[in-house]
Design a protein around this motif. Sequence first.
Motif: not given
Length: 339
Positions: A145, A205, A208-209, A212, A218, A222
């Motif tokens: 990611t 981001w 998105a972490s 994931s 991911y 993600a």
Amino acid sequence: MDREQEELQFLNFFGICKESTNIIFKWSKIFTKITFTLIIPLSCIFLANQGFSTFITNKIITNATTLDYIPQGSAAYNKISNLITSEWTAFWLIKLAYFMFLLIFSLLCTSAIVYTVACIYTGKEITFKKIMSVVPKVWKRLMVTLLWNFAIMFAYNFVWFIISMIAILIWLILFFPNGEVVGNVGSCIMLLLYLVGFTYISIIWQLASVVSVLEDTYGIQAMTKSKDLIKGKMGISSAMFLIFTICLVGIEMLFQQSEVIDWRINGVLVKLGYGILCLLLLTLLFLFGLVVQTVIYFVCKSYHHENIDKSSLADHLEGYLGEYIPLNSKNIQLEEYHV
């Protein structure tokens, strides 16, 4: 978390901060172990880079200034020139080592905190040993990611560079040399727009972490999922990001102004005190920021009426303890409900 999922969507800025604080204090024992193992080393790496980079940069500037007053070709000139070369080599080696260790520990910290908060949410029994056994497996997914985030950020900066060059060219053609005011206003607008885009990508981001770790997607998937989730909660997420960034910059400035690394200057005890204070503040900031980041994920899920099946999420988390087999999205990826 003590709140029902339906209630999470109504949390505002202060509600998210309160919820995150309650989680940290209620599970202080496990978070303390994570802090000493992962977050404090991350904070030390961050501060050490700031200190040594400033120290070496100042030495380079001093030596370069001295070089201007020495005849070229003399022994003293060559000696100082070689010294500057060595200092630049040390500077970039420190930067390389810093980037590598920062990357490793930041991903490990994110893995540990997100996994821990998710286990708390599902009511799973959690131990520090279990967290540390899971972290290396989650770390790999976060790396993918992160690489996608780097690619997106590189493309964003490249496109913005082209746009900036075109804007400068237009300004030179239309307004130069009497358009100083127009140029200054235009530069401010361009910078503001750039920061808005940079903040948006960074927020996506960060969420998105969490995606994931807690879902079966991911990488770019993600990032896409995060972009959809953040809709409706962008204001709160942006406020959190900006406050975190301001606090981070403030701690960095305090550390640099106190000249903690430069022991040649008097006041060693004062410097030590400033160093410990900055380390403590930065550690608390990283811990709180990562918990908030995870809480925002659950808030966004609730806001979009996506009901997380705690048993399926618990199975997903348990999968990290053995050989990881991605769950089908229907198992953990949530059915919608209507309030």
